[in-house]
Design a protein around this motif. Structure first.
Motif, PDB file in Angstrom:
ATOM      1  N   ILE A   1       0.816  -1.228   0.000  1.00 31.58           N
ATOM      2  CA  ILE A   1       0.000   0.000   0.000  1.00 31.58           C
ATOM      3  C   ILE A   1       0.846   1.272   0.000  1.00 31.58           C
ATOM      4  N   PRO A   2       1.886   1.419   0.840  1.00 34.86           N
ATOM      5  CA  PRO A   2       2.663   2.673   0.811  1.00 34.86           C
ATOM      6  C   PRO A   2       3.303   2.977  -0.542  1.00 34.86           C
ATOM      7  N   PRO A   3       4.049   2.020  -1.164  1.00 38.21           N
ATOM      8  CA  PRO A   3       4.617   2.366  -2.481  1.00 38.21           C
ATOM      9  C   PRO A   3       3.562   2.564  -3.557  1.00 38.21           C
ATOM     10  N   LEU A   4       2.448   1.810  -3.481  1.00 41.52           N
ATOM     11  CA  LEU A   4       1.394   2.002  -4.475  1.00 41.52           C
ATOM     12  C   LEU A   4       0.733   3.372  -4.320  1.00 41.52           C
ATOM     13  N   LEU A   5       0.546   3.818  -3.091  1.00 42.73           N
ATOM     14  CA  LEU A   5      -0.013   5.153  -2.884  1.00 42.73           C
ATOM     15  C   LEU A   5       0.933   6.216  -3.433  1.00 42.73           C
ATOM     16  N   TRP A   6       2.223   6.042  -3.160  1.00 46.66           N
ATOM     17  CA  TRP A   6       3.200   6.996  -3.686  1.00 46.66           C
ATOM     18  C   TRP A   6       3.215   6.969  -5.212  1.00 46.66           C
ATOM     19  N   PHE A   7       3.223   5.766  -5.781  1.00 49.78           N
ATOM     20  CA  PHE A   7       3.248   5.641  -7.236  1.00 49.78           C
ATOM     21  C   PHE A   7       1.977   6.222  -7.858  1.00 49.78           C
ATOM     22  N   GLY A   8       0.839   5.931  -7.241  1.00 53.57           N
ATOM     23  CA  GLY A   8      -0.415   6.432  -7.789  1.00 53.57           C
ATOM     24  C   GLY A   8      -0.561   7.928  -7.666  1.00 53.57           C
ATOM     25  N   ALA A   9      -0.132   8.478  -6.518  1.00 50.47           N
ATOM     26  CA  ALA A   9      -0.298   9.918  -6.307  1.00 50.47           C
ATOM     27  C   ALA A   9       0.698  10.732  -7.116  1.00 50.47           C
ATOM     28  N   VAL A  10       1.973  10.304  -7.087  1.00 51.17           N
ATOM     29  CA  VAL A  10       3.010  11.106  -7.732  1.00 51.17           C
ATOM     30  C   VAL A  10       3.039  10.867  -9.238  1.00 51.17           C
ATOM     31  N   TYR A  11       3.004   9.612  -9.653  1.00 52.27           N
ATOM     32  CA  TYR A  11       3.138   9.328 -11.082  1.00 52.27           C
ATOM     33  C   TYR A  11       1.809   9.488 -11.820  1.00 52.27           C
ATOM     34  N   PHE A  12       0.842   8.654 -11.471  1.00 48.38           N
ATOM     35  CA  PHE A  12      -0.425   8.712 -12.189  1.00 48.38           C
ATOM     36  C   PHE A  12      -1.174  10.013 -11.913  1.00 48.38           C
ATOM     37  N   GLY A  13      -1.059  10.515 -10.676  1.00 42.56           N
ATOM     38  CA  GLY A  13      -1.740  11.772 -10.368  1.00 42.56           C
ATOM     39  C   GLY A  13      -1.227  12.918 -11.209  1.00 42.56           C
ATOM     40  N   SER A  14       0.097  13.055 -11.280  1.00 48.24           N
ATOM     41  CA  SER A  14       0.669  14.138 -12.093  1.00 48.24           C
ATOM     42  C   SER A  14       0.406  13.933 -13.578  1.00 48.24           C
ATOM     43  N   LEU A  15       0.450  12.665 -14.029  1.00 47.43           N
ATOM     44  CA  LEU A  15       0.201  12.389 -15.440  1.00 47.43           C
ATOM     45  C   LEU A  15      -1.242  12.712 -15.825  1.00 47.43           C
ATOM     46  N   LEU A  16      -2.189  12.290 -14.996  1.00 46.60           N
ATOM     47  CA  LEU A  16      -3.591  12.587 -15.285  1.00 46.60           C
ATOM     48  C   LEU A  16      -3.868  14.086 -15.222  1.00 46.60           C
ATOM     49  N   THR A  17      -3.203  14.765 -14.300  1.00 45.40           N
ATOM     50  CA  THR A  17      -3.353  16.226 -14.235  1.00 45.40           C
ATOM     51  C   THR A  17      -2.849  16.887 -15.506  1.00 45.40           C
ATOM     52  N   LEU A  18      -1.719  16.396 -15.988  1.00 46.68           N
ATOM     53  CA  LEU A  18      -1.170  16.940 -17.231  1.00 46.68           C
ATOM     54  C   LEU A  18      -2.111  16.684 -18.405  1.00 46.68           C
ATOM     55  N   LEU A  19      -2.589  15.433 -18.517  1.00 49.17           N
ATOM     56  CA  LEU A  19      -3.473  15.117 -19.640  1.00 49.17           C
ATOM     57  C   LEU A  19      -4.787  15.875 -19.551  1.00 49.17           C
ATOM     58  N   TRP A  20      -5.258  16.113 -18.347  1.00 49.77           N
ATOM     59  CA  TRP A  20      -6.508  16.862 -18.194  1.00 49.77           C
ATOM     60  C   TRP A  20      -6.358  18.290 -18.697  1.00 49.77           C
ATOM     61  N   GLN A  21      -5.152  18.846 -18.571  1.00 54.10           N
ATOM     62  CA  GLN A  21      -4.926  20.195 -19.076  1.00 54.10           C
ATOM     63  C   GLN A  21      -4.981  20.261 -20.594  1.00 54.10           C
ATOM     64  N   GLY A  22      -4.915  19.100 -21.243  1.00 55.50           N
ATOM     65  CA  GLY A  22      -5.062  19.090 -22.686  1.00 55.50           C
ATOM     66  C   GLY A  22      -6.441  19.523 -23.147  1.00 55.50           C
ATOM     67  N   PHE A  23      -7.406  19.557 -22.237  1.00 57.68           N
ATOM     68  CA  PHE A  23      -8.756  20.001 -22.567  1.00 57.68           C
ATOM     69  C   PHE A  23      -8.984  21.465 -22.190  1.00 57.68           C
ATOM     70  N   TYR A  24      -7.945  22.133 -21.665  1.00 59.37           N
ATOM     71  CA  TYR A  24      -8.082  23.541 -21.313  1.00 59.37           C
ATOM     72  C   TYR A  24      -7.928  24.407 -22.567  1.00 59.37           C
ATOM     73  N   THR A  25      -8.237  25.666 -22.426  1.00 59.83           N
ATOM     74  CA  THR A  25      -8.184  26.615 -23.539  1.00 59.83           C
ATOM     75  C   THR A  25      -6.996  27.542 -23.359  1.00 59.83           C
ATOM     76  N   PHE A  26      -6.265  27.759 -24.442  1.00 63.33           N
ATOM     77  CA  PHE A  26      -5.126  28.675 -24.438  1.00 63.33           C
ATOM     78  C   PHE A  26      -5.485  29.910 -25.256  1.00 63.33           C
TER      79      PHE A  26
ATOM     80  N   LEU B   1     -13.151  24.037 -20.854  1.00 65.03           N
ATOM     81  CA  LEU B   1     -12.903  22.770 -21.531  1.00 65.03           C
ATOM     82  C   LEU B   1     -13.224  22.870 -23.005  1.00 65.03           C
ATOM     83  N   THR B   2     -12.355  22.252 -23.823  1.00 62.46           N
ATOM     84  CA  THR B   2     -12.524  22.250 -25.267  1.00 62.46           C
ATOM     85  C   THR B   2     -11.793  21.050 -25.863  1.00 62.46           C
ATOM     86  N   LEU B   3     -12.218  20.658 -27.052  1.00 60.77           N
ATOM     87  CA  LEU B   3     -11.563  19.571 -27.791  1.00 60.77           C
ATOM     88  C   LEU B   3     -10.703  20.093 -28.934  1.00 60.77           C
ATOM     89  N   ASP B   4     -10.490  21.389 -28.961  1.00 60.54           N
ATOM     90  CA  ASP B   4      -9.740  21.985 -30.063  1.00 60.54           C
ATOM     91  C   ASP B   4      -8.282  21.524 -30.082  1.00 60.54           C
TER      92      ASP B   4
END
Length: 316
Positions: free
Chosen positions: A37-62, A73-76
């Motif tokens: 559980i401790p390494p999985l929480l770290w892996f999920g929060a730091v790696y997948f959390g940051s990655l999903l946050t980055l990908l979610w910004q792909g739907f933002y508007t510039f 949010l946009t699909l442009d």
């Protein structure tokens, strides 16, 4: 005397640590969960959390006018990936990754086969060191060194002139989509640098796969009258495919996401990695950089599903 007797008296077996030890012994799944559980929480929060946050910004508007990112949010950004200029970047990167993987397999197989079948002891250790020695140097230093090797008047050009291959090189450099004025400004030079840097990642998995090849199969093939080339085609090569597929995971994915070699070697032209770097660093367009980040993730996921059927994960 009483103090020594007290020191020798065993502690009661019903202490908290003893009860916890018994609980973990009776429930091994709980013990495994507490370890993971401790390494999985770290892996999920730091790696997948940051990655999903980055990908979610792909739907933002510039906003091109104010150069700011808004959470609208946009699909442009995803649609912009299919514009001719961006689509050409994706195809250029994908074709380079495939070419580097194929060439690495062709160059790595003879070296890996010799290491697995004909070396032992100090000789094998020498080959291991020779293969891994380039990996000990800085990646950026190696890339800058190759800019000097491939430059006009460099070592590569000197060898070409000494071997009388200047007309052949001139013909190759004149091919559209491959050439340039010199090796350092051509896609061929960029391909050679990629091939040099990622080749050890292909040699070692193939060598490991060939080393696990039972000698009895080769002896049985010879006893049944198979010629050496038949043994290679029908026995050795099929059993080495998992190692080749495993090595191609590294060469394909590392080439797909690289941004340093495309900037220092070859003609002007973006790759996926350099496009992410420019959009995020120079332009500040994080949504478009995030959209480009999604491309190698999808391509690598597709590639992994293909090589998994070839037994690549078993050879890692």
């Amino acid at each position: 005397m009483e103090a020594s007797l007290k020191a020798r008296t065993p502690r009661p077996a019903n202490g908290p640590l003893h009860r916890l030890s018994n609980l973990l012994y009776r429930k091994p799944n709980l013990y495994l969960a507490l370890l993971l559980i401790p390494p999985l929480l770290w892996f999920g929060a730091v790696y997948f959390g940051s990655l999903l946050t980055l990908l979610w910004q792909g739907f933002y508007t510039f906003d091109d006018y104010s150069m700011t990112v808004t959470p609208q949010l946009t699909l442009d950004n995803l649609a912009a990936l299919f514009l001719p200029a961006n689509y050409d970047i994706i195809l250029r990167t994908l074709s380079m990754a495939i070419a580097v993987s194929l060439a690495s397999a062709l160059l790595a197989f003879p070296i890996a086969y010799y290491m697995a079948r004909y070396t032992s002891g100090k000789t094998k250790a020498f080959f291991y060191i020779a293969v891994m020695l380039p990996m000990w140097a800085s990646y950026i230093v190696k890339t800058y060194a190759w800019t000097l090797l491939l430059a006009k008047g460099g070592v590569a050009q000197w060898f070409v002139d000494q071997l009388g291959l200047a007309p052949v090189l001139h013909f190759i450099l004149s091919i559209p989509g491959v050439g340039g004025s010199t090796l350092s400004t051509s896609h061929l030079g960029r391909f050679l640098v990629f091939l040099y840097i990622w080749l050890p990642f292909m040699i070692l998995p193939i060598q490991a796969a060939l080393e696990r090849l039972p000698p009895s199969l080769l002896q049985a093939s010879a006893d049944l009258g198979a010629r050496p080339w038949q043994t290679f085609v029908q026995v050795i090569l099929p059993l080495s495919i998992p190692g080749i597929a495993a090595g191609s995971i590294f060469t394909f994915s590392l080439t797909l996401g690289d941004f340093i070699v495309p900037q220092l070697i070859g003609p002007p032209g973006f790759f996926i990695g350099s496009m992410v770097y420019v959009q995020q660093g120079a332009v500040g367009n994080m949504p478009m950089a995030a959209a480009f980040t999604l491309v190698p993730i999808v391509l690598i996921a597709i590639y992994l599903s293909i090589v998994k059927r070839l037994g690549a994960f078993d050879a890692l």
